[in-house]
Each structure stands twice: as structure tokens, then as C-alpha cells.
Design a protein around this motif. Structure first.
Motif, PDB file in Angstrom:
ATOM      1  N   ALA A   1       0.982  -1.099   0.034  1.00  0.00           N
ATOM      2  CA  ALA A   1       0.006  -0.130  -0.061  1.00  0.00           C
ATOM      3  C   ALA A   1       0.941   1.161   0.142  1.00  0.00           C
ATOM      4  CB  ALA A   1      -1.013   0.007   1.118  1.00  0.00           C
ATOM      5  N   HIS A   2       1.812   1.256   0.673  1.00  0.00           N
ATOM      6  CA  HIS A   2       2.784   2.429   0.810  1.00  0.00           C
ATOM      7  C   HIS A   2       3.555   2.684  -0.684  1.00  0.00           C
ATOM      8  CE1 HIS A   2       5.720   5.534   2.180  1.00  0.00           C
ATOM      9  NE2 HIS A   2       6.712   4.704   1.920  1.00  0.00           N
ATOM     10  N   LEU A   3       3.649   1.645  -1.283  1.00  0.00           N
ATOM     11  CA  LEU A   3       4.609   1.563  -2.603  1.00  0.00           C
ATOM     12  C   LEU A   3       3.532   2.331  -3.415  1.00  0.00           C
ATOM     13  CD1 LEU A   3       6.749   1.010  -4.708  1.00  0.00           C
ATOM     14  CD2 LEU A   3       5.856  -1.135  -4.785  1.00  0.00           C
ATOM     15  N   THR A   4       2.313   1.612  -3.464  1.00  0.00           N
ATOM     16  CA  THR A   4       1.177   2.505  -4.324  1.00  0.00           C
ATOM     17  C   THR A   4       1.018   3.970  -3.971  1.00  0.00           C
ATOM     18  OG1 THR A   4      -0.069   0.205  -4.158  1.00  0.00           O
ATOM     19  CG2 THR A   4      -1.227   2.256  -5.056  1.00  0.00           C
ATOM     20  N   GLU A   5       0.972   4.465  -2.951  1.00  0.00           N
ATOM     21  CA  GLU A   5       0.981   5.860  -2.285  1.00  0.00           C
ATOM     22  C   GLU A   5       2.105   6.472  -3.056  1.00  0.00           C
ATOM     23  OE1 GLU A   5       0.571   8.758   1.507  1.00  0.00           O
ATOM     24  OE2 GLU A   5       0.742   6.636   1.718  1.00  0.00           O
ATOM     25  N   THR A   6       3.474   5.904  -2.716  1.00  0.00           N
ATOM     26  CA  THR A   6       4.523   6.777  -3.250  1.00  0.00           C
ATOM     27  C   THR A   6       4.449   6.864  -4.986  1.00  0.00           C
ATOM     28  OG1 THR A   6       5.691   4.837  -3.263  1.00  0.00           O
ATOM     29  CG2 THR A   6       6.026   6.307  -1.534  1.00  0.00           C
TER      30      THR A   6
ATOM     31  N   ALA B   1       3.720  10.024  -9.827  1.00  0.00           N
ATOM     32  CA  ALA B   1       3.060  10.269 -11.053  1.00  0.00           C
ATOM     33  C   ALA B   1       2.725  11.638 -11.252  1.00  0.00           C
ATOM     34  CB  ALA B   1       2.102   9.203 -11.367  1.00  0.00           C
ATOM     35  N   ASP B   2       2.245  12.031 -10.095  1.00  0.00           N
ATOM     36  CA  ASP B   2       1.658  13.367 -10.088  1.00  0.00           C
ATOM     37  C   ASP B   2       2.647  14.382 -10.282  1.00  0.00           C
ATOM     38  OD1 ASP B   2      -0.936  12.453  -9.525  1.00  0.00           O
ATOM     39  OD2 ASP B   2      -0.995  12.973  -7.317  1.00  0.00           O
ATOM     40  N   ALA B   3       3.650  14.325  -9.711  1.00  0.00           N
ATOM     41  CA  ALA B   3       4.816  15.197  -9.747  1.00  0.00           C
ATOM     42  C   ALA B   3       5.309  15.182 -11.371  1.00  0.00           C
ATOM     43  CB  ALA B   3       5.984  14.850  -8.957  1.00  0.00           C
ATOM     44  N   GLY B   4       5.457  14.065 -11.794  1.00  0.00           N
ATOM     45  CA  GLY B   4       5.961  13.554 -13.228  1.00  0.00           C
ATOM     46  C   GLY B   4       5.001  14.550 -14.097  1.00  0.00           C
ATOM     47  N   VAL B   5       3.829  14.499 -13.922  1.00  0.00           N
ATOM     48  CA  VAL B   5       2.962  15.353 -14.768  1.00  0.00           C
ATOM     49  C   VAL B   5       3.001  16.746 -14.711  1.00  0.00           C
ATOM     50  CG1 VAL B   5       0.433  15.764 -15.224  1.00  0.00           C
ATOM     51  CG2 VAL B   5       1.204  13.550 -14.602  1.00  0.00           C
ATOM     52  N   ARG B   6       3.344  17.013 -13.561  1.00  0.00           N
ATOM     53  CA  ARG B   6       3.749  18.798 -13.458  1.00  0.00           C
ATOM     54  C   ARG B   6       4.948  19.087 -14.108  1.00  0.00           C
ATOM     55  NH1 ARG B   6       1.240  17.697  -8.481  1.00  0.00           N
ATOM     56  NH2 ARG B   6       3.301  17.429  -7.442  1.00  0.00           N
ATOM     57  N   LEU B   7       5.873  18.215 -14.077  1.00  0.00           N
ATOM     58  CA  LEU B   7       7.309  18.389 -14.420  1.00  0.00           C
ATOM     59  C   LEU B   7       7.010  18.338 -16.052  1.00  0.00           C
ATOM     60  CD1 LEU B   7      10.124  18.892 -14.339  1.00  0.00           C
ATOM     61  CD2 LEU B   7      10.547  16.305 -14.113  1.00  0.00           C
TER      62      LEU B   7
ATOM     63  N   GLU C   1      10.431  20.357 -10.348  1.00  0.00           N
ATOM     64  CA  GLU C   1      11.540  19.393 -10.712  1.00  0.00           C
ATOM     65  C   GLU C   1      12.196  18.818  -9.171  1.00  0.00           C
ATOM     66  OE1 GLU C   1      15.848  18.765 -13.260  1.00  0.00           O
ATOM     67  OE2 GLU C   1      14.636  20.958 -13.142  1.00  0.00           O
ATOM     68  N   VAL C   2      12.423  19.430  -8.555  1.00  0.00           N
ATOM     69  CA  VAL C   2      12.942  19.147  -6.966  1.00  0.00           C
ATOM     70  C   VAL C   2      11.725  17.952  -6.268  1.00  0.00           C
ATOM     71  CG1 VAL C   2      13.671  19.625  -4.608  1.00  0.00           C
ATOM     72  CG2 VAL C   2      14.361  20.958  -6.513  1.00  0.00           C
ATOM     73  N   GLU C   3      10.609  18.255  -6.462  1.00  0.00           N
ATOM     74  CA  GLU C   3       9.599  17.653  -5.766  1.00  0.00           C
ATOM     75  C   GLU C   3       9.518  16.395  -6.659  1.00  0.00           C
ATOM     76  OE1 GLU C   3       4.619  17.771  -5.542  1.00  0.00           O
ATOM     77  OE2 GLU C   3       5.708  19.548  -6.455  1.00  0.00           O
ATOM     78  N   TYR C   4       9.678  16.389  -7.923  1.00  0.00           N
ATOM     79  CA  TYR C   4       9.632  14.832  -8.802  1.00  0.00           C
ATOM     80  C   TYR C   4      10.663  14.191  -8.272  1.00  0.00           C
ATOM     81  CZ  TYR C   4       9.820  11.813 -12.645  1.00  0.00           C
ATOM     82  OH  TYR C   4       9.978  10.439 -13.040  1.00  0.00           O
ATOM     83  N   GLN C   5      11.960  14.689  -8.309  1.00  0.00           N
ATOM     84  CA  GLN C   5      13.038  14.000  -7.603  1.00  0.00           C
ATOM     85  C   GLN C   5      12.890  13.382  -6.232  1.00  0.00           C
ATOM     86  OE1 GLN C   5      16.332  16.395  -8.313  1.00  0.00           O
ATOM     87  NE2 GLN C   5      16.508  16.495 -10.640  1.00  0.00           N
ATOM     88  N   THR C   6      12.567  13.967  -5.472  1.00  0.00           N
ATOM     89  CA  THR C   6      12.085  13.513  -4.111  1.00  0.00           C
ATOM     90  C   THR C   6      11.106  12.436  -4.059  1.00  0.00           C
ATOM     91  OG1 THR C   6      12.465  15.719  -3.199  1.00  0.00           O
ATOM     92  CG2 THR C   6      11.394  14.304  -1.711  1.00  0.00           C
TER      93      THR C   6
ATOM     94  N   SER D   1      10.644  10.494  -6.551  1.00  0.00           N
ATOM     95  CA  SER D   1      10.997   9.352  -7.186  1.00  0.00           C
ATOM     96  C   SER D   1      11.985   8.581  -6.314  1.00  0.00           C
ATOM     97  CB  SER D   1      11.768   9.919  -8.460  1.00  0.00           C
ATOM     98  OG  SER D   1      12.364   8.599  -9.003  1.00  0.00           O
ATOM     99  N   ARG D   2      12.505   9.354  -5.423  1.00  0.00           N
ATOM    100  CA  ARG D   2      13.637   8.776  -4.705  1.00  0.00           C
ATOM    101  C   ARG D   2      12.689   7.638  -3.430  1.00  0.00           C
ATOM    102  NH1 ARG D   2      16.629  13.537  -5.030  1.00  0.00           N
ATOM    103  NH2 ARG D   2      15.603  14.069  -2.870  1.00  0.00           N
ATOM    104  N   ASN D   3      11.537   8.376  -3.037  1.00  0.00           N
ATOM    105  CA  ASN D   3      10.759   7.802  -2.134  1.00  0.00           C
ATOM    106  C   ASN D   3      10.236   6.361  -2.644  1.00  0.00           C
ATOM    107  OD1 ASN D   3      11.267   9.679  -0.141  1.00  0.00           O
ATOM    108  ND2 ASN D   3       9.572  10.867  -0.593  1.00  0.00           N
ATOM    109  N   ASN D   4       9.558   6.776  -3.938  1.00  0.00           N
ATOM    110  CA  ASN D   4       8.989   5.417  -4.556  1.00  0.00           C
ATOM    111  C   ASN D   4      10.206   4.275  -4.770  1.00  0.00           C
ATOM    112  OD1 ASN D   4       8.495   3.982  -7.609  1.00  0.00           O
ATOM    113  ND2 ASN D   4       6.613   4.449  -6.255  1.00  0.00           N
ATOM    114  N   GLU D   5      11.404   4.501  -5.127  1.00  0.00           N
ATOM    115  CA  GLU D   5      12.275   3.456  -5.174  1.00  0.00           C
ATOM    116  C   GLU D   5      12.560   2.990  -3.893  1.00  0.00           C
ATOM    117  OE1 GLU D   5      14.833   1.034  -7.221  1.00  0.00           O
ATOM    118  OE2 GLU D   5      13.187   2.401  -8.077  1.00  0.00           O
ATOM    119  N   GLU D   6      12.713   3.859  -2.836  1.00  0.00           N
ATOM    120  CA  GLU D   6      13.136   3.418  -1.633  1.00  0.00           C
ATOM    121  C   GLU D   6      11.828   2.308  -1.199  1.00  0.00           C
ATOM    122  OE1 GLU D   6      13.678   6.487   0.930  1.00  0.00           O
ATOM    123  OE2 GLU D   6      15.398   7.071   0.104  1.00  0.00           O
ATOM    124  N   ALA D   7      10.412   2.733  -1.409  1.00  0.00           N
ATOM    125  CA  ALA D   7       9.308   1.984  -0.916  1.00  0.00           C
ATOM    126  C   ALA D   7       9.440   0.535  -1.605  1.00  0.00           C
ATOM    127  CB  ALA D   7       8.107   2.594  -1.166  1.00  0.00           C
ATOM    128  N   ARG D   8       9.808   0.722  -3.041  1.00  0.00           N
ATOM    129  CA  ARG D   8      10.184  -0.598  -3.738  1.00  0.00           C
ATOM    130  C   ARG D   8      11.045  -1.652  -3.286  1.00  0.00           C
ATOM    131  NH1 ARG D   8       8.099  -1.076  -8.808  1.00  0.00           N
ATOM    132  NH2 ARG D   8       7.600   1.034  -9.231  1.00  0.00           N
TER     133      ARG D   8
END
Length: 735
Positions: free
Chosen positions: A263-268, A273-279, A358-363, A365-372
């Protein structure tokens, strides 16, 4: 100068041959009469084909009798054959004694299943069983009619196969087994034997298959029983070796952790994905050099909102100052500088907001990778824990499957053993074959009818075939549509061999039909202005012997009989015949005039017929072409024009020589003679086309020597029976 100038004929419109394809074969016979005098063109119709059959009626009769009598003789001589049939019903399902499944599914549920049973009935396996059970006397009666002259005995299987038929009945499961034989009792016996062997064959096949299946199931059950025992021992040993008593509790804890991390991985992933859309929107705006303040997540920033308001206010103030000051006024310059500074601050604020995206998207992305990675680590731990359980479950499942399989094999073996001892039929005999009372072959009414129809058809076909290959000129259609000339008249066949009598039939009335035909021809030529005004008329034909001279002399006599000064010039310097037909000497004539030996007046011979003179050939010329091309011959014709009302030139046939073509320019028109049923269409068309290619008019064709026996087929308008009273010479009392 020439004392006798040549009189050129008035050019007439050339008559062209109609386009008729395929003149070499059968072109059809027309009843219509068409010519250049105003009638319609000859056409083929239904009556045309009837005339074709009437003309060749004896061919039809001969072919019909040959075919009909052959079929009749063959039918009466053929050995009588009797046909007996037995009817069998094929069951859709066999009778249910016990509710068990058969080894083989013999349910008839489709047309393919029924056809399979029919093929079994047709198979040699059934016939072989029938042959095996035939007794000696029955076998002898079966084969006796088929022994050859030397006493040779045919094979039983071959006889059975050749005289047996299997006939499925439509829309039913009924099948008839039919057998033919010269002996009625044998035909019924064999038909019943085939049905009985078929039913016995299906029963035996079912029992044999059941017994064979029981033996195979027993062997499989023994093998399966040993396999189940070995699997049970291996399962117990595995549980003891890996201590799998508390496995279920540990698996529950691990499963809860996996659910939480997933569930945490799905949230990150959603945040990234939202940050990527804005970027992506920011990058696309920058690449297209568009205003980033149009993006809601940038325009909503407080600093940017404030700066955008300042820029708008300053632009309004500048617009108001322009009404009072020029661009270079200090107040205007100060206002413009202030606007530029505010816009620079706005641009820096926008860039800062874009960088924050851009900083928001990178952050994220790191959180998602750690959850994965955390989830993967937990899954690996779960896999290690489940590894023993999976192996144990597989072993346990394998044991249960093999136990179930052993139970099924034992149950099936019991069912098959019991069903194999029960004889159930999949078909039954509905009607047994009985000896027939009447033979089925030969079918005398059918054969006689077929012989009648076939003989009639072949006779008609033969008649049309003969008409197809017959390409001789005989009908109006042939003359007008193939040869391409209008029909001037028809001269019937005249009996007798006396050439002088035939050539003077117009005046001696030895044959009223022929004489009247030439008078009609004379009248036809007088009707049209072109032929009426013609003084010099050339007469020719395609082949020798078509009656060209006969037509010339009688037509000239017809003109002379009407008070016109007429002369016949024999221009056939190769085979002259005018002197023979008129009974004259041929000592002097055309050849002597051309050579300058005598004058025209000395060469002309007065006949015994009033108004008719003749100019013989004077013998046979060594070089006819040279004589006819001589200018003196042209002067000869010119001088005759001054002396006579009409000149008839008797010329050689066109297919043999070209003399007639050289004389055409000296004439005012020509008449083409055709002999009935003698000259071929292609040859006549070729010669007629030569005439039509010149500037000299062709008045038409005269059909000579018409056979009165077939005149009704082609020329009923000329020689109908209702006209006969006009051609009979009246008696003295009637006169």
C-alpha cells in the motif's frame, strides 16, 4: 479520233456486303426476303430452324431409328435382375441397462455419425463376414449367373461388392440395404445376411473393446496403487525433516507486512506520477516558449500572484501616462524601468517555482524507489519462508490427486467389467428382405423412353451439325447477308438434258415455272430506274456450270419478246457456249472482229427469234485477256450500243479467271448467277466483293437451278402450292 466513242456508264452507289461474322460455317437459313428494292434484310427465326430440320428429316429418322432400335434390342436382350432390400434402424442411443459410460461413444448425434454407420455397412469387413457364413449351395447360386464362358468363377467378395447398395433414407435414421441378383431368393437372402452381420459386428466390437479396456484398467490400477503408497511415505519424511508445524502462523505475519508495504508503494507511486505530470507540463511549456504562469500550480503561488498583479497595475499606469507624455519623457522612462524590474522579478519567481517542481519530482522518485526496494526485501523474506510450504503443498496435492485417480480407475474398471458382459444393440431390423415379384432391371418403359428421347435428340443434333458444316449457298440469308447481293429472282430446276430447249424456255414454254421465273426477273429489272436504263448488262458467276449462259439467253429472249432489240455477246473466249445453246455456228465472231478480219455487221448472227441477235466468240482465243483488252473490242461494244437497245455479255466465271472484271467498265451493270446448293458461301462472297469493289452497279443475284422439292423450305414466297394453277397450261376446252 475514235469513230465510236466509249459510252461510260453512270456510276451507281456501290452495294456493300453486310457484316456477317462466320460465313465459313452454318450461317442459318432465313425465310425473310430482303433486297435493295426496299424489303427488309433476311433474318433467322424459329421457323428457320424448323426448315433446317425439315430439309434433313431423313437424317433425323435414320439416326432416331438406329438409336431407338439399339436401345430396344439391348433392353430385351439384357438379363433380368431382381432387387431386394432390408431396412435397418440405427439407434441414436443404445438401450440403457446400467447408467455407465461405454468405452467407445457410439452415439449418433450428427450427419457425420450416421454416415460413419453407413460406411461400416459398405465396408468389406461386413461383406467378408457374409462370405464366410455362406453355405456351399447358397454360394453356388450366388456365383452361377456370373460365370464366364470358360467356366471361370468370380470372387464372392467382388460379386457382393458390385451388386450391393446402401441407401440412407432422408430425414431419418433408417438405412436400406439393397442387393441385386438374377435370382429373387438369393437377392433377399444376401440383403438379410448383410443386415444381420452388421448388427452382430457392432455388438462384437463393443464387447471386445470393453474386455480390452478392463485389462488395461487393471494394469493401470496396480501401477497407481504402488505410486500412491510411495508418495505418502515421501510426504511424511519431508514434514519431519523441515519442522513445518508452525509454518502457518509465520506465513500470516509475513503476509500482513507485505500488504502494508504494497500500500505504501502504491501511495509513493501515485505521488511520483503527479509530480511527473507537473514536471512534463513545465518542460513542454519551456520547449514551446510558452508562459509558465498559465499553469495553475505555478500561477497559484503567492509571490507570483502578487507580481502578476503589480505588472498588470504598472501596465495600466503606463497606458494612462501615454495619454499625457511621450515615450522619452522622464516620467514615462521611470514607469517603463519599474515595469521591466517587476517583470524580471516575476520571471525569477516563475523559474524558482519550476525548479521546485523538478525537486519535488526527484524527491517523490527517491521515495518510490526506497518503498520498492523495501517491498522487494520483504517479498524475498516471504519467499524464503514459503519455499518449504510450497514444496510441502505440492507433495500433499500430488498425493491427493493420485489417490483420487486410483479411486476413479477402480470405479471405471468395475463399470466396464459389468457393461462388457451386457449385449446391447445399436440397431435393429425394421423390414426384412423378401424375394421380389418383378425384376427391376431392365426397366423397359424407362429404357424405351430414354431411347426415344435420346434418338430424337441425336437425330436433331445430327441435322443441325450437318447444317453447320454445310456452307453452300441456298437461302435468301446466304445471298443477301453473306454474299452481300440483293436477290433479283429464283429460277427453278428444269428437267431434261436438251441445252437448246432449256436456253429458249421463255419462248417455247416447255416449263411454265422456269419461263415465268425469267419473266419475273425481266419485270424486276424494269422496275428500278438504274437497271431499266442499262443498255449493256454483264452476266457472270462464281464457278463453271452454274447456268450463267442459260440465264443470259433466256433473259435476252425475255427482253426481245417485249419488242426490244437485243443481242448476246459471247465473251467467254475460253469455253464459248452461246452458239450451242442457240443452235448457231461459231466460225466467225468476237475474235475475228477484234483481229480486224471482219466487221461487226458480218459477225452478228440473226437468230430465229424475233428481236434477238447473237455475236459468237468465233472459236477459242489463244490469249483471251489480250483480246478483251484490245481497243477494238471497246469499239465493238460502242458500235453495238448504237444498234441495239440491250446488250448482254456472257462472261467466264470470276473464281476461274478475271475476264469479267476487265469487261465490267464497258457495261452499265452486272447480274451475278448463283447455282442452288452448289457454290460455297465464302467463294461466292469473295467473287461478289470483287464486283462490289468496282464503280459498276451490280443489280443483284439470280439463284438458278432451285430444287422444287425443297423450295418450300427456303422460297415458299416464290413456289407455294397455291400458285400451281397459274403455271399449268390450260386445255383447249378451258381455253
Amino acid at each position: 479520233m475514235d469513230p465510236h466513242p466509249r459510252q461510260e456508264p453512270t456510276p451507281a452507289p456501290q452495294t456493300s456486303a453486310p457484316s456477317t461474322p462466320g460465313y465459313g460455317g452454318y450461317s442459318g437459313y432465313g425465310y425473310g426476303y430482303g433486297n435493295e428494292y426496299g424489303s427488309t434484310v433476311a433474318q433467322r427465326n424459329f421457323q428457320t430452324y424448323l426448315l433446317t430440320l425439315r430439309e434433313r428429316i431423313w437424317y433425323i429418322v435414320v439416326v432416331f431409328l438406329a438409336v431407338f432400335l439399339s436401345v430396344l434390342v439391348w433392353t430385351l436382350a439384357k438379363q433380368k435382375t431382381y432387387e431386394s432390400s432390408a431396412r435397418v434402424q440405427i439407434f441414436r442411443h443404445e438401450a440403457v441397462v446400467m447408467k455407465v459410460q461405454n468405452v467407445m461413444d457410439d452415439t449418433v448425434s450428427s450427419a457425420e455419425d450416421l454416415n460413419t454407420q453407413v460406411k461400416i455397412l459398405e465396408s468389406d469387413a461386413i461383406l467378408s463376414k457374409v462370405a464366410e457364413h455362406l453355405s456351399g449351395s447358397t454360394r453356388e447360386r450366388l456365383l452361377a449367373p456370373y460365370r464366364d464362358k470358360n467356366g471361370g468363377v468370380p470372387g464372392v467378395l467382388g460379386v457382393l461388392r458390385g451388386h450391393r447398395r446402401i441407401v440412407p433414407q432422408r430425414q431419418s435414421l433408417m438405412v436400406d440395404v439393397v442387393f441385386q441378383h438374377p435370382t429373387p431368393e438369393v437377392a433377399a437372402l444376401i440383403a438379410n445376411a448383410i443386415v444381420d452381420e452388421y448388427i452382430a459386428y457392432t455388438v462384437n466390437i463393443r464387447v471386445e473393446d470393453s474386455l480390452k479396456a478392463v485389462e488395461e484398467l487393471k494394469a493401470r490400477a496396480d501401477t497407481q496403487r504402488a505410486k500412491v503408497g510411495q508418495i505418502a511415505i515421501d510426504l511424511q519424511n519431508y514434514r519431519q525433516a523441515n519442522n513445518l508445524v508452525s509454518l502457518d502462523q509465520r506465513k500470516d505475519i509475513t503476509t500482513e507486512k507485505l500488504k502494508s508495504m504494497s500500500a505504501h508503494l502504491t501511495e509513493t507511486a501515485n505521488i511520483m506520477a503527479d509530480a511527473g505530470v507537473r514536471l512534463k507540463q513545465v518542460q513542454e511549456r519551456r520547449q514551446n516558449k510558452q508562459d509558465l504562469t498559465e499553469l495553475s500550480f505555478i500561477a497559484s503561488q503567492p509571490l507570483i500572484v502578487q507580481l502578476i498583479g503589480q505588472v498588470a497595475a504598472q501596465k495600466i499606469g503606463i497606458a494612462q501616462l501615454r495619454d499625457h507624455y511621450r515615450e522619452r519623457h522622464p516620467t514615462m522612462i521611470q514607469a517603463m524601468n519599474s515595469l521591466a524590474q517587476t517583470e524580471q522579478e516575476l520571471a525569477r519567481a516563475v523559474d524558482a517555482a519550476a525548479a521546485a517542481v523538478e525537486v519535488e519530482y526527484q524527491t517523490a522518485s527517491r521515495n518510490n524507489e526506497e518503498a520498492r526496494q523495501a517491498l522487494a526485501a520483504q517479498e524475498e523474506a516471504s519467499l524464503k519462508l514459503d519455499r518449504y510450504g510450497v514444496e510441502y503443498d505440492n507433495r500433499e496435492r500430488d498425493y491427493e490427486v493420485n489417490v483420487k485417480l486410483l479411486e476413479d480407475i477402480l470405479a471405471r474398471m468395475g463399470e466396464t467389467s459389468m457393461s462388457g458382459t451386457i449385449e446391447s444393440q445399436s440397431a435393429r431390423v425394421v423390414d426384412r428382405a423378401a424375394p421380389p415379384g418383378a425384376p427391376t432391371s431392365p426397366n423397359i418403359p424407362l429404357n424405351v423412353g430414354l431411347g426415344f428421347v435420346g434418338g430424337l435428340f441425336l437425330g436433331v443434333a445430327c441435322a443441325f451439325f450437318l447444317a453447320f458444316i454445310d456452307d453452300r449457298v441456298k437461302s435468301v440469308f446466304d445471298i443477301e447477308n453473306v454474299v452481300g447481293l440483293p436477290l433479283l429472282g429464283v429460277v427453278p430446276h428444269m428437267k431434261g438434258d436438251d441445252a437448246q430447249e432449256k436456253s429458249t424456255v421463255v419462248v417455247n414454254d416447255s416449263d411454265r415455272l422456269v419461263g415465268e421465273a425469267f419473266r419475273s426477273l425481266y419485270a424486276g429489272l424494269r422496275l428500278k430506274e438504274e437497271s431499266k436504263a442499262a443498255k449493256c448488262i454483264l452476266v457472270t458467276s462464281t464457278l463453271p456450270g452454274e447456268g450463267k449462259s442459260f440465264v443470259v439467253t433466256n433473259l435476252a429472249l425475255a427482253y426481245a419478246a417485249h419488242g426490244e432489240r437485243t443481242i448476246i455477246v459471247d465473251c467467254d473466249l475460253r469455253r464459248p457456249s452461246v452458239h450451242r445453246t442457240l443452235g448457231l455456228e461459231n466460225k466467225h465472231g468476237v475474235i475475228d472482229c477484234v483481229a480486224g478480219k471482219i466487221t461487226v455487221g458480218q459477225a452478228v448472227v440473226h437468230t430465229k427469234f424475233a428481236g434477238l441477235d447473237a455475236l459468237p466468240s468465233g472459236g477459242r482465243a489463244h490469249n483471251p485477256t489480250q483480246a478483251l483488252n484490245d481497243p477494238k473490242f471497246e469499239q465493238l461494244i460502242a458500235e453495238l450500243r448504237t444498234r441495239y437497245d440491250h446488250i448482254f455479255l456472257d462472261t467466264p466465271p470470276l473464281a476461274a479467271v478475271s475476264d469479267a472484271l476487265m469487261l465490267l467498265p464497258l457495261s452499265d451493270g452486272c447480274i451475278f448467277t448463283l447455282c442452288f446448293n452448289k457454290v460455297r458461301r465464302k467463294a461466292a462472297q469473295f467473287c461478289a466483293q470483287k464486283i462490289l469493289d468496282t464503280n459498276v452497279s451490280c443489280f443483284g443475284a439470280v439463284l438458278n437451278n432451285l430444287n422444287l422439292n425443297v423450295s418450300g423450305y427456303y422460297y415458299s414466297q416464290y413456289y407455294d402450292k397455291s400458285y400451281k394453277d397459274y403455271y399449268i397450261t390450260p386445255s383447249k376446252d378451258e381455253a
